[in-house]
Structure formats: structure tokens, C-alpha cells
Enzyme design. Structure first.
Site, short mmCIF file in Angstrom:
data_model
loop_
_atom_site.label_atom_id
_atom_site.label_comp_id
_atom_site.label_asym_id
_atom_site.label_seq_id
_atom_site.Cartn_x
_atom_site.Cartn_y
_atom_site.Cartn_z
N CYS A 142 -11.60 -3.41 5.11
CA CYS A 142 -12.19 -3.71 6.37
C CYS A 142 -13.79 -3.18 6.31
CB CYS A 142 -11.59 -2.82 7.30
SG CYS A 142 -11.05 -1.26 7.09
N HIS A 222 -13.96 1.05 13.42
CA HIS A 222 -14.70 1.62 12.83
C HIS A 222 -16.33 1.42 13.40
CE1 HIS A 222 -12.14 2.18 9.60
NE2 HIS A 222 -12.03 0.94 9.27
N1 LIG Z 1 -4.59 -1.04 8.52
C1 LIG Z 1 -5.85 -1.34 8.05
O1 LIG Z 1 -6.87 -1.17 8.94
C2 LIG Z 1 -6.23 -1.94 7.06
C3 LIG Z 1 -7.55 -2.74 6.90
C4 LIG Z 1 -7.89 -3.47 5.77
C5 LIG Z 1 -7.09 -3.37 4.59
N2 LIG Z 1 -5.96 -2.61 4.60
C6 LIG Z 1 -5.15 -2.49 3.51
O2 LIG Z 1 -4.00 -3.50 3.57
C7 LIG Z 1 -2.94 -2.91 2.72
C8 LIG Z 1 -1.88 -2.71 3.71
O3 LIG Z 1 -1.94 -1.83 4.79
P1 LIG Z 1 -1.28 -1.86 6.22
O4 LIG Z 1 -2.51 -0.87 6.93
O5 LIG Z 1 -1.07 -3.17 6.53
O6 LIG Z 1 -0.03 -0.90 5.86
P2 LIG Z 1 1.10 -0.65 6.88
O7 LIG Z 1 1.73 0.59 6.32
O8 LIG Z 1 0.68 -1.03 8.16
O9 LIG Z 1 2.15 -1.67 6.38
C9 LIG Z 1 2.75 -1.85 5.06
C10 LIG Z 1 4.06 -2.40 5.37
O10 LIG Z 1 4.62 -2.62 3.89
C11 LIG Z 1 6.19 -2.49 3.96
N3 LIG Z 1 6.50 -1.83 2.73
C12 LIG Z 1 6.31 -0.82 1.98
N4 LIG Z 1 6.94 -0.63 0.92
C13 LIG Z 1 7.23 -1.86 0.70
C14 LIG Z 1 8.02 -2.54 -0.26
N5 LIG Z 1 8.37 -1.84 -1.56
N6 LIG Z 1 8.18 -3.72 -0.36
C15 LIG Z 1 8.05 -4.48 0.78
N7 LIG Z 1 7.31 -4.20 1.87
C16 LIG Z 1 7.17 -2.74 1.70
C17 LIG Z 1 5.92 -1.28 5.25
O11 LIG Z 1 7.32 -0.94 5.74
C18 LIG Z 1 5.18 -1.79 6.01
O12 LIG Z 1 5.66 -2.42 7.13
C19 LIG Z 1 -3.48 -1.63 2.01
O13 LIG Z 1 -3.77 -2.08 0.68
C20 LIG Z 1 -4.65 -1.09 3.02
O14 LIG Z 1 -5.52 -0.36 2.45
C21 LIG Z 1 -5.54 -1.97 5.77
#
Ligand SMILES: NC(=O)c1ccc[n+]([C@@H]2O[C@H](COP(=O)([O-])OP(=O)(O)OC[C@H]3O[C@@H](n4cnc5c(N)ncnc54)[C@H](O)[C@@H]3O)[C@@H](O)[C@H]2O)c1
Length: 343
Positions: A142, A222
């Protein structure tokens, strides 16, 4: 035209938003979402009539016990998909790469993974063309997305010499703030540059950028402060015109009742944005200042939403269903209601 079949692996903060956005596109079809959880979060996918898949048979049994209707396991989902957007947590996505490669499926990772995992990092307004037809890319984080957007706009106007930014980073996401996060403190990152500056250069090595970051006790978004050395003396109008070239930067005004990230969030809710999401970088027009050849500005990044339009464009680029970056972004922007002025 055949629609591209898109799978979303990991239905969390980013995954559920990607799934909704894919569902909105007329050139894509959401083939299903996959996760390991059994609580309300995945039940929401069922409510939306998305096909739900479990990571493997054990998780499928757990989901079935929890009366979640499953359509199969990840392998079944992959078999019926052209491309996978992996939104599982940091480092888990990287472990799935071998499987995607073995099955010959295109895939997109998110910013928690390293550039080396795909060999390509993506930000639509900067490098859509270099992703065309590739097997994989990584949509940068992000913060990095916001930096690439803003600095690319300045670079395209031949105004960017070098940029130095301080990032006030949200401590955790709103839905999990009962589990952790900091309170009543500010935690500067020990290293300068923080990882976002070098991450920008994974997309555009030509951008001279250094970032520092501070973790702050908030969840909403942020906030960035930037000092930019311009290539020459410029006026405010010229800088505004440069930012205007990015369709994903929206100008806001402090004086218009928007002096903070919570008021901006409230505006998004008032606009009936899903989850109150803001896909744009919200940049304060009345804070922005040019002093001779130096530029100063501040903006807010909705960390949960900004990468969603980028991910949709990355799907079009990898599958090459749209070879023209502008046309893809226009389609994405229209579908998500992205605009340069909120009202
Ligand atoms: N949250 C943010 O603000 C944000 C912003 C930009 C990028 N990201 C990136 O996006 C990605 C995901 O982040 P998020 O915040 O959505 O995470 P999150 O924890 O909210 O969601 C991850 C999901 O994946 C599921 N999961 C876990 N292990 C799994 C598996 N083996 N198989 C299938 N599903 C599985 C979890 O249960 C959860 O529902 C990361 O790379 C993060 O760095 C996050």
C-alpha cells in the site's frame, strides 16, 4: 469475448476486496475464493454466492463441519481458473508458487512478498506494459503503491529530481485491533531507508527516493509527508497539473472539513464506498507548498484499498486481455468509482 477466470486464494483484508472488485469487471469471472478459516469471514463469501474452496481436505472437513458449503479444495479451484491472485499472509503466498508453476497457472502476489518471488513488481500507472503476458507479478504494498503513483506523476512532468518521505504507518488493521497493535507510543523504524524506498526502485530504478517510517497507534490509514527536490523552479499550479495526470490521486482540502484521516474515512462512508474504501491517494491541496525548486506535500493512504485497482489491472496485464494500460485503468476506475475529486 471469453472472460478471464480469476481465483482468489486467501479471503482476508485484501482478498475479500479483490474478490468483490473482480466480480464487478465485465471481462473477468470470479471462479472462487479459497481459505482455511471457518468463521463469519468466509461465511460472508457464501452469502455473496461466491464459490468457496478450502486449502486442503482437512480444512474442507473443518469448513463442512462449520456448515460452510465448499466446492472443493485449492487444487479444484486452480483447475477451473486462468489466474490466481494470492492474498494469503506474508510468506505463505511464496510457498504456493511451486504449485502455481507446476500447474502452469499465472499468478499475482501481494506486497508482503519479496520482489524476487516473481521477478516483477507492478504499479499500473508506471509499468503496466512490462507485465504484459508475464506469468507472474507482485502488486507492491500500500505505501509503495502510493509513492510510485505520486512520484511517477512528477517524473512524467519532468519535475522530479529526488524525493524524501516520512511515513506514519498504521499499527494494525481495524478488524484485528483487539489482538494487537501499539498504544500511547510512536515507534520509529530503526533503519533508514525503510523498505518502501528500495521497493519503489523495484518498479522504477530511476526514481531517487529515500523513506523513513514511524509506526503510530491508529488503524484507519497511513499518512505520508514528502519533501521533493524539483528539477527546476516551479509554481504550485504546475505541480497540481502534474499530479492531475494520475487518475488515482484525488485532491482534498483541509479547509473543507478534511483535516485528518478519520474525517476522510467518514467521507468515504458517506460516498457509500464499500467498506468505506478509498482507492485513491488523498492529497491535501491546501497543505501542498512549493518554495523555489522544493516541493512539500502530505497525503493519506487507505492501506486496505489502494492496491485493489492495481490488482485488477495486473490481472489484465498478465492475461493480456487488455494490452493498453490506459484502457485497463479507465475500465477499473469506472468500475470502482475512482475519481480525482470526491465531490
Ligand atoms: N492489510 C493491508 O493493509 C495490506 C495492504 C497491502 C498489501 N497487503 C498484503 O496483502 C497480503 C494479504 O494481507 P491481508 O492483510 O489481506 O492478510 P489477512 O490476514 O487479512 O488475510 C489473509 C487470509 O489468508 C488466509 N490464509 C492463511 N493461510 C492460508 C492458506 N494456507 N491458504 C489459504 N488461505 C490462507 C487467512 O485465513 C486470511 O483470511 C499480504 O502480502 C500483505 O502484506 C496487505
Amino acid at each position: 469475448m471469453n472472460k478471464v477466470k480469476v481465483a482468489v486464494n486467501g479471503y482476508g483484508v485484501i482478498g475479500k476486496r479483490v474478490a468483490d472488485a473482480v466480480h464487478l469487471q465485465d471481462d473477468m469471472e470470479l471462479s472462487g475464493v479459497c481459505d482455511v478459516i471457518t468463521d463469519w469471514r468466509i461465511k460472508m463469501a457464501g452469502l455473496k454466492k461466491y464459490f468457496v474452496f478450502a486449502s486442503d481436505e482437512t480444512f474442507r472437513n473443518n469448513m463442512n463441519k462449520g456448515r460452510i458449503n465448499t466446492s472443493g479444495t485449492l487444487n479444484d479451484l486452480l483447475a477451473s481458473s486462468d489466474i490466481i491472485v494470492d492474498c494469503t499472509p506474508k510468506k505463505i503466498a511464496a510457498q504456493n508458487i511451486e504449485l502455481y508453476k507446476k500447474l502452469g497457472k499465472k499468478f499475482i502476489l501481494q506486497g508482503g512478498e519479496k520482489h524476487e518471488t516473481t521477478g516483477h513488481s507492478f504499479s499500473a500507472e508506471n509499468n503496466y506494459e512490462t507485465a504484459l503476458g508475464r506469468n507472474a507479478t507482485r502488486v507492491v504494498s500500500c505505501n509503495t503503491t502510493s509513492i510510485v503513483r505520486t512520484l511517477t506523476a512528477l517524473k512524467k512532468a519532468n519535475l522530479l529530481s529526488k524525493a524524501r518521505g516520512t511515513l506514519l504507518r498504521r499499527a494494525t488493521d481495524p478488524w484485528e485491533s483487539h489482538l494487537g497493535g501499539i498504544m500511547n507510543t510512536l515507534v520509529p523504524e530503526q533503519e533508514i531507508p525503510s523498505h518502501q524506498g528500495p521497493d519503489v526502485q523495484s518498479i522504477d530504478p530511476g526514481i531517487d527516493v529515500i523513506t523513513s517510517a514511524v509506526k503510530v497507534p491508529i488503524t484507519l490509514s497511513h499518512l505520508h509527508y514528502w519533501n521533493v527536490q524539483l528539477t527546476r523552479k516551479a509554481g504550485k499550479e504546475e505541480v497540481m497539473e502534474a499530479f492531475h495526470h494520475s487518475k488515482r490521486i484525488a485532491m482534498i482540502n483541509y479547509e473543507d472539513g478534511l483535516p485528518s484521516n478519520n474525517t476522510i474515512k467518514e467521507l468515504m462512508l458517506s460516498l457509500n464506498r464499500p467498506n468505506g474504501d478509498m482507492y485513491e491517494v488523498a492529497l491535501w491541496e491546501d497543505i501542498l507548498k512549493v518554495v523555489n525548486d522544493e516541493l512539500f506535500y502530505a497525503y493519506v493512504v487507505d492501506n486496505q484499498a489502494i492496491v485493489i485497482p492495481e490488482t485488477i489491472d495486473a490481472i489484465r496485464a498478465l492475461t493480456a486481455i487488455e494490452k493498453n494500460a490506459e484502457r485497463s485503468m479507465q475500465k477499473t476506475n469506472e468500475s470502482l468509482g475512482i475519481r480525482q475529486r470526491f465531490y
